[in-house]
Design an enzyme around this catalytic site. Structure first.
Site, PDB file in Angstrom:
ATOM      1  CD  GLU A  12      -1.270   0.680   3.408  1.00  0.00           C
ATOM      2  OE1 GLU A  12      -2.160   1.168   3.703  1.00  0.00           O
ATOM      3  OE2 GLU A  12      -1.038  -0.386   4.474  1.00  0.00           O
ATOM      4  CG  ASP A  21      16.751  -3.511   7.725  1.00  0.00           C
ATOM      5  OD1 ASP A  21      17.732  -3.334   8.671  1.00  0.00           O
ATOM      6  OD2 ASP A  21      16.745  -2.830   6.215  1.00  0.00           O
ATOM      7  CE  LYS A  80      17.589   0.345   8.438  1.00  0.00           C
ATOM      8  NZ  LYS A  80      19.090   0.026   7.886  1.00  0.00           N
ATOM      9  N   PRO A  81      13.989   1.346  13.203  1.00  0.00           N
ATOM     10  CG  PRO A  81      14.092   2.073  15.654  1.00  0.00           C
ATOM     11  CD  PRO A  81      15.354   1.403  14.383  1.00  0.00           C
ATOM     12  CB  ALA A  82      15.036   3.945   8.704  1.00  0.00           C
ATOM     13  CG  ASN A  83      13.187  -0.786   7.569  1.00  0.00           C
ATOM     14  OD1 ASN A  83      13.462   0.310   6.719  1.00  0.00           O
ATOM     15  ND2 ASN A  83      14.377  -1.287   7.399  1.00  0.00           N
ATOM     16  CG  ASP A 138      13.839  -1.786   3.196  1.00  0.00           C
ATOM     17  OD1 ASP A 138      13.305  -2.714   2.172  1.00  0.00           O
ATOM     18  OD2 ASP A 138      14.840  -0.819   3.332  1.00  0.00           O
TER      19      ASP A 138
END
Length: 91
Positions: free
Chosen positions: A17, A62, A64-67, A84
């Protein structure tokens, strides 16, 4: 993930989405740690997303906060989404 596969040229792809929101890493950077309630909601949402992926034999690899994308639903409630899957593996 709504769909995934390999195109004619053997290039893998997945379809998910369209999300509007901000990565959790940016929120932590600008606002500091999540409140206890939001941290618990985030943990629960990501655990549920991983459970769904694992049932499909997908390992994310993977986390992590960025994902993690943070947005709001139509009622204004905070929503956490795992993104991701580029390093994901099928088992």
């Amino acid at each position: 993930i709504y769909n995934m596969g390999i195109d004619r040229d053997t290039t893998p792809f997945y379809v998910m989405e369209l999300l509007e929101g901000e990565p959790l890493s940016e929120i932590i950077k600008t606002s500091g740690p999540l409140s206890e309630n939001n941290a618990l909601a985030c943990f629960t949402a990501i655990a549920e997303a991983l459970a769904v992926a694992h049932k499909q034999q997908i390992i994310h690899r993977d986390i992590k906060p960025a994902n993690i994308v943070v947005s709001r639903d139509e009622a204004g409630k905070i929503v956490f989404k795992l993104v991701d899957f580029g390093l994901a593996r099928l088992i």
